[in-house]
Design an enzyme around this catalytic site. Structure first.
Site, PDB file in Angstrom:
ATOM      1  N   LEU A 119       9.823  -0.005   8.454  1.00 54.34           N
ATOM      2  CA  LEU A 119      10.085   0.955   7.367  1.00 54.34           C
ATOM      3  C   LEU A 119       9.287   2.235   7.593  1.00 54.34           C
ATOM      4  O   LEU A 119       8.186   2.191   8.131  1.00 54.34           O
ATOM      5  CB  LEU A 119       9.668   0.344   6.024  1.00 54.34           C
ATOM      6  CG  LEU A 119      10.414  -0.908   5.582  1.00 54.34           C
ATOM      7  CD1 LEU A 119       9.743  -1.490   4.339  1.00 54.34           C
ATOM      8  CD2 LEU A 119      11.879  -0.583   5.311  1.00 54.34           C
ATOM      9  N   ASP A 131       7.914  -5.209   9.971  1.00 56.59           N
ATOM     10  CA  ASP A 131       6.634  -4.613   9.563  1.00 56.59           C
ATOM     11  C   ASP A 131       5.484  -5.623   9.543  1.00 56.59           C
ATOM     12  O   ASP A 131       4.423  -5.341   8.977  1.00 56.59           O
ATOM     13  CB  ASP A 131       6.786  -3.985   8.165  1.00 56.59           C
ATOM     14  CG  ASP A 131       7.552  -2.665   8.219  1.00 56.59           C
ATOM     15  OD1 ASP A 131       7.019  -1.706   8.806  1.00 56.59           O
ATOM     16  OD2 ASP A 131       8.681  -2.609   7.700  1.00 56.59           O
ATOM     17  N   GLU A 171      -2.082  -6.749   6.250  1.00 54.83           N
ATOM     18  CA  GLU A 171      -2.851  -6.577   5.020  1.00 54.83           C
ATOM     19  C   GLU A 171      -1.987  -6.688   3.758  1.00 54.83           C
ATOM     20  O   GLU A 171      -2.473  -7.067   2.693  1.00 54.83           O
ATOM     21  CB  GLU A 171      -3.511  -5.200   5.026  1.00 54.83           C
ATOM     22  CG  GLU A 171      -4.242  -4.880   3.744  1.00 54.83           C
ATOM     23  CD  GLU A 171      -4.792  -3.469   3.735  1.00 54.83           C
ATOM     24  OE1 GLU A 171      -6.012  -3.340   3.717  1.00 54.83           O
ATOM     25  OE2 GLU A 171      -4.005  -2.503   3.761  1.00 54.83           O
ATOM     26  N   ASP A 172      -0.699  -6.345   3.884  1.00 54.76           N
ATOM     27  CA  ASP A 172       0.133  -6.305   2.683  1.00 54.76           C
ATOM     28  C   ASP A 172       0.537  -7.687   2.178  1.00 54.76           C
ATOM     29  O   ASP A 172       1.014  -7.820   1.055  1.00 54.76           O
ATOM     30  CB  ASP A 172       1.385  -5.444   2.946  1.00 54.76           C
ATOM     31  CG  ASP A 172       0.992  -3.992   3.144  1.00 54.76           C
ATOM     32  OD1 ASP A 172       0.134  -3.512   2.374  1.00 54.76           O
ATOM     33  OD2 ASP A 172       1.509  -3.353   4.074  1.00 54.76           O
ATOM     34  N   ARG A 190      10.050  -7.220   3.387  1.00 57.78           N
ATOM     35  CA  ARG A 190       8.696  -7.670   3.704  1.00 57.78           C
ATOM     36  C   ARG A 190       8.242  -8.871   2.878  1.00 57.78           C
ATOM     37  O   ARG A 190       7.199  -9.468   3.187  1.00 57.78           O
ATOM     38  CB  ARG A 190       7.709  -6.507   3.518  1.00 57.78           C
ATOM     39  CG  ARG A 190       8.032  -5.294   4.371  1.00 57.78           C
ATOM     40  CD  ARG A 190       6.818  -4.431   4.594  1.00 57.78           C
ATOM     41  NE  ARG A 190       5.760  -5.184   5.244  1.00 57.78           N
ATOM     42  CZ  ARG A 190       4.499  -4.787   5.319  1.00 57.78           C
ATOM     43  NH1 ARG A 190       4.143  -3.632   4.806  1.00 57.78           N
ATOM     44  NH2 ARG A 190       3.580  -5.537   5.917  1.00 57.78           N
ATOM     45  N   ARG A 215       5.397   0.107  -4.281  1.00 61.08           N
ATOM     46  CA  ARG A 215       5.443  -1.306  -3.872  1.00 61.08           C
ATOM     47  C   ARG A 215       4.779  -2.264  -4.863  1.00 61.08           C
ATOM     48  O   ARG A 215       4.994  -3.475  -4.785  1.00 61.08           O
ATOM     49  CB  ARG A 215       4.748  -1.456  -2.516  1.00 61.08           C
ATOM     50  CG  ARG A 215       5.324  -0.593  -1.407  1.00 61.08           C
ATOM     51  CD  ARG A 215       6.669  -1.121  -0.952  1.00 61.08           C
ATOM     52  NE  ARG A 215       7.270  -0.233   0.049  1.00 61.08           N
ATOM     53  CZ  ARG A 215       6.982  -0.267   1.344  1.00 61.08           C
ATOM     54  NH1 ARG A 215       6.094  -1.143   1.799  1.00 61.08           N
ATOM     55  NH2 ARG A 215       7.569   0.564   2.174  1.00 61.08           N
ATOM     56  N   HIS A 245       0.612   3.807  -0.425  1.00 63.15           N
ATOM     57  CA  HIS A 245      -0.283   2.806  -0.999  1.00 63.15           C
ATOM     58  C   HIS A 245      -1.581   3.464  -1.475  1.00 63.15           C
ATOM     59  O   HIS A 245      -1.980   4.508  -0.952  1.00 63.15           O
ATOM     60  CB  HIS A 245      -0.680   1.766   0.063  1.00 63.15           C
ATOM     61  CG  HIS A 245       0.387   0.792   0.409  1.00 63.15           C
ATOM     62  ND1 HIS A 245       0.798   0.587   1.715  1.00 63.15           N
ATOM     63  CD2 HIS A 245       1.102  -0.070  -0.339  1.00 63.15           C
ATOM     64  CE1 HIS A 245       1.731  -0.355   1.739  1.00 63.15           C
ATOM     65  NE2 HIS A 245       1.944  -0.765   0.499  1.00 63.15           N
ATOM     66  N   CYS A 253      -4.274  -1.425   7.192  1.00 62.57           N
ATOM     67  CA  CYS A 253      -3.145  -2.339   7.010  1.00 62.57           C
ATOM     68  C   CYS A 253      -2.929  -3.296   8.179  1.00 62.57           C
ATOM     69  O   CYS A 253      -2.196  -4.265   8.054  1.00 62.57           O
ATOM     70  CB  CYS A 253      -1.882  -1.549   6.736  1.00 62.57           C
ATOM     71  SG  CYS A 253      -1.613  -0.207   7.840  1.00 62.57           S
TER      72      CYS A 253
HETATM   73  C1  CIR Z   1       5.787  -0.290   5.227  1.00 59.32           C
HETATM   74  O1  CIR Z   1       6.439   0.686   4.830  1.00 59.32           O
HETATM   75  O2  CIR Z   1       5.634  -1.293   4.527  1.00 59.32           O
HETATM   76  C2  CIR Z   1       5.177  -0.270   6.591  1.00 59.32           C
HETATM   77  N1  CIR Z   1       6.018   0.484   7.465  1.00 59.32           N
HETATM   78  C3  CIR Z   1       3.789   0.309   6.546  1.00 59.32           C
HETATM   79  C4  CIR Z   1       2.842  -0.525   5.768  1.00 59.32           C
HETATM   80  C5  CIR Z   1       1.476   0.035   5.750  1.00 59.32           C
HETATM   81  N2  CIR Z   1       0.629  -0.827   5.014  1.00 59.32           N
HETATM   82  C6  CIR Z   1      -0.495  -0.450   4.447  1.00 59.32           C
HETATM   83  O3  CIR Z   1      -0.841   0.725   4.476  1.00 59.32           O
HETATM   84  N3  CIR Z   1      -1.191  -1.372   3.808  1.00 59.32           N
END
Ligand code: CIR
Length: 279
Positions: A39, A81, A86-87, A106, A152, A183, A270
């Protein structure tokens, strides 16, 4: 009784000292080939797989040099992704929380992470089914857990996490993330027990009032996604004025290239789950 730093007396406060940056372990995931479909808010062209993996190896090396034992999980092609581990989870001294990432592509990353978490933590909790929350929206400081309400992370996600963490004695607050920012931690980072690195747009928010704030120079906003790991601050390459600010403030700085992760709106925080275990 709860003290000002959110640690209840009798709750072994030593376990929490420096909880926001003293770590022993990190979990990372090698970028899969499918990361090309990751993404992104703005299309700046596809990342280069070769460079992404080489930067990721350098990132792992930097975490190791900062004293962490790093577990690299294998590529996970079903989730483009998934390098942004971390997410999917939050790790604290008391246990881990399996999160519910807010992007449809995700959400499944979290359940894949659950067995990894149970290999480290006895107490692994979950976010309510109706809620969404990304780890990138959770800033853990020594005195407060700050949750960004963002593209998110919704209020139900914040409330669900607050319930879980209140049971562990944490103060949890929320803050609105500016619409153009992915974020909360795209715009801020912990530097030590009482100091944060923060973008100008967030620096005036009351939730940061208790902290000493180092404000990222204009034009270098993306530098705010730094990480403090034990004695060192890791900063993305290409932000000389932020590097100067941190060095002058006395932090031991190490800069790392994140050119490919940044094409997918990712940065330093992340790409790892960082935590401390007693063994
Ligand atoms: C996203 O849009 O979810 C990923 N391309 C990037 C996530 C980055 N995550 C973060 O900063 N914790």
């Amino acid at each position: 009784m709860t003290s000002e730093n959110g640690v209840r007396s009798g709750d072994a406060p030593d376990r929490r000292a420096g909880l926001s940056y003293r770590f022993t372990h990190a979990i990372v995931r090698v970028p899969g080939d499918s990361v090309l479909q990751g993404l992104r808010g703005t299309d700046r062209g596809p990342p280069s797989l070769e460079i992404f993996r080489s930067e990721h190896r350098a990132y792992i090396a930097a975490l190791e040099e900062a004293g962490l034992r790093v577990e690299p999980l294998p590529q996970l092609e079903a989730y483009p992704d998934s390098v942004f581990v971390e997410d999917a989870a939050l790790c604290l001294p008391e246990g881990a929380v399996v999160l519910r990432p807010g992007a449809a592509t995700r959400l499944g990353e979290a359940s894949v992470m659950e067995p990894v978490l149970t290999s480290y933590f006895d107490d692994v909790r979950r976010i309510d089914d109706n809620a969404n929350i990304d780890g990138g929206d959770i800033l853990v400081t020594d005195s407060l857990v700050l949750v960004g309400l963002s593209q998110r992370t919704n209020r139900a996600g914040f409330e669900s996490l607050r319930r879980q963490l209140s049971a562990w004695g944490y103060e949890v607050r929320c803050i609105d993330v500016p619409p153009a920012v992915l974020h909360l931690k795209s715009d801020c980072a912990v530097l030590d027990e009482t100091t944060v690195l923060v973008s100008e747009s967030l620096s005036g928010h009351e939730s940061f009032a208790r902290f000493r704030r180092l404000v990222v120079p204009r034009g270098e906003e993306a530098a705010a996604n730094a990480i403090r790991v034990n004695g060192r601050v890791l900063l993305s390459d290409g932000f000389p004025r932020t590097a100067e600010l941190l060095s002058t403030a006395g932090y031991d700085l190490r800069t790392i290239a994140t050119t490919q992760a940044s094409k997918l709106d990712g940065g330093l925080s992340c790409m790892s789950l960082r935590f401390a275990r007693p063994d």
